[in-house]
Design a protein around this motif. Structure first.
Motif, mmCIF file in Angstrom:
data_model
loop_
_atom_site.group_PDB
_atom_site.id
_atom_site.type_symbol
_atom_site.label_atom_id
_atom_site.label_comp_id
_atom_site.label_asym_id
_atom_site.label_seq_id
_atom_site.Cartn_x
_atom_site.Cartn_y
_atom_site.Cartn_z
ATOM 1 N N UNK A 79 0.831 -1.206 0.000
ATOM 2 C CA UNK A 79 0.000 0.000 0.000
ATOM 3 C C UNK A 79 0.869 1.261 0.000
ATOM 4 N N UNK A 80 1.910 1.253 0.828
ATOM 5 C CA UNK A 80 2.798 2.410 0.904
ATOM 6 C C UNK A 80 3.538 2.623 -0.417
ATOM 7 N N UNK A 81 4.049 1.536 -1.000
ATOM 8 C CA UNK A 81 4.777 1.642 -2.271
ATOM 9 C C UNK A 81 3.843 2.160 -3.364
ATOM 10 N N UNK A 82 2.594 1.696 -3.364
ATOM 11 C CA UNK A 82 1.616 2.174 -4.347
ATOM 12 C C UNK A 82 1.362 3.669 -4.171
ATOM 13 N N UNK A 83 1.274 4.118 -2.931
ATOM 14 C CA UNK A 83 1.087 5.553 -2.672
ATOM 15 C C UNK A 83 2.275 6.362 -3.190
ATOM 16 N N UNK A 84 3.481 5.856 -2.957
ATOM 17 C CA UNK A 84 4.689 6.551 -3.431
ATOM 18 C C UNK A 84 4.685 6.639 -4.951
ATOM 19 N N UNK A 85 4.385 5.521 -5.627
ATOM 20 C CA UNK A 85 4.353 5.520 -7.100
ATOM 21 C C UNK A 85 3.298 6.488 -7.632
ATOM 22 N N UNK A 86 2.145 6.531 -6.977
ATOM 23 C CA UNK A 86 1.080 7.450 -7.411
ATOM 24 C C UNK A 86 1.517 8.895 -7.196
ATOM 25 N N UNK A 87 2.113 9.171 -6.044
ATOM 26 C CA UNK A 87 2.586 10.521 -5.748
ATOM 27 C C UNK A 87 3.666 10.969 -6.724
ATOM 28 N N UNK A 88 4.568 10.050 -7.089
ATOM 29 C CA UNK A 88 5.649 10.377 -8.016
ATOM 30 C C UNK A 88 5.230 10.284 -9.478
ATOM 31 N N UNK A 89 3.977 9.884 -9.709
ATOM 32 C CA UNK A 89 3.423 9.736 -11.059
ATOM 33 C C UNK A 89 4.255 8.758 -11.903
ATOM 34 N N UNK A 90 4.664 7.635 -11.273
ATOM 35 C CA UNK A 90 5.362 6.574 -12.006
ATOM 36 C C UNK A 90 4.342 5.898 -12.913
#
Length: 171
Positions: free
Chosen positions: A68-79
């Motif tokens: 969940x945390x990694x998904x949030x980071x990817x979404x925030x960074x627009x990966x």
């Protein structure tokens, strides 16, 4: 309608036969995958930007971060995902690390279509021919890291402050 149904059934049988023949001759159909691109010859080579995303997911899970945390980071960074989306969820991260192609192995025909009309697919439990090819191509992460993260990700164990709860992980 009967003719159309017959043609659909016939096409389904031809596709199954085609897949069987390709597996027997070692010409494995490999779909696109985040972190890889195909050469003109059909070989998989690492694509740098997607590979960076994949490595972050593997190492993040290995060091105790949740999907969940990694998904949030990817979404925030627009990966970007393979399809170009920038919204991630935890299941996408779990699916990413479960795929053996990311560490260089190749398993084909994991699922099969059992009802071509409804499009129903099931896990291929030795119903049709399949193939597993270790070291098929260069991996994004090492096989040891890939297998370890796959076990940790599928164990359902929880991490607290980067440390996994004590327990035994079945392999």
């Amino acid at each position: 309608a009967m003719l159309a149904d017959w043609e659909s059934a016939n096409k389904s049988r031809r596709m199954i036969l085609s897949y069987d023949q390709r597996i027997c001759t070692g010409q494995y159909p490999v779909l696109d995958l985040l972190g890889f691109k195909h050469t003109i010859d059909g070989d998989l080579i690492i694509e740098k930007d997607g590979a960076l995303t994949c490595r972050f997911a593997f190492y993040g899970l290995m060091y105790g971060y949740t999907a969940e945390y990694i998904a949030e980071v990817f979404t925030r960074l627009k990966r970007k995902t393979l399809t170009g989306r920038t919204t991630w969820n935890a299941q996408m991260i779990r699916n990413l690390v479960q795929n053996e192609r990311r560490w260089g192995d190749l398993q084909v025909r994991k699922t099969i279509v059992v009802d071509y009309v409804k499009g129903k697919t099931v896990k291929n439990n030795q119903i049709r021919d399949a193939a597993f090819v270790p070291n098929h191509h260069e991996g994004i992460v090492s096989p040891a890291i890939g297998r370890a993260v796959k076990i940790v990700a599928s164990s359902g164990r929880k991490f607290v402050d980067g440390i996994m709860d004590i327990g035994v992980i079945e392999s």
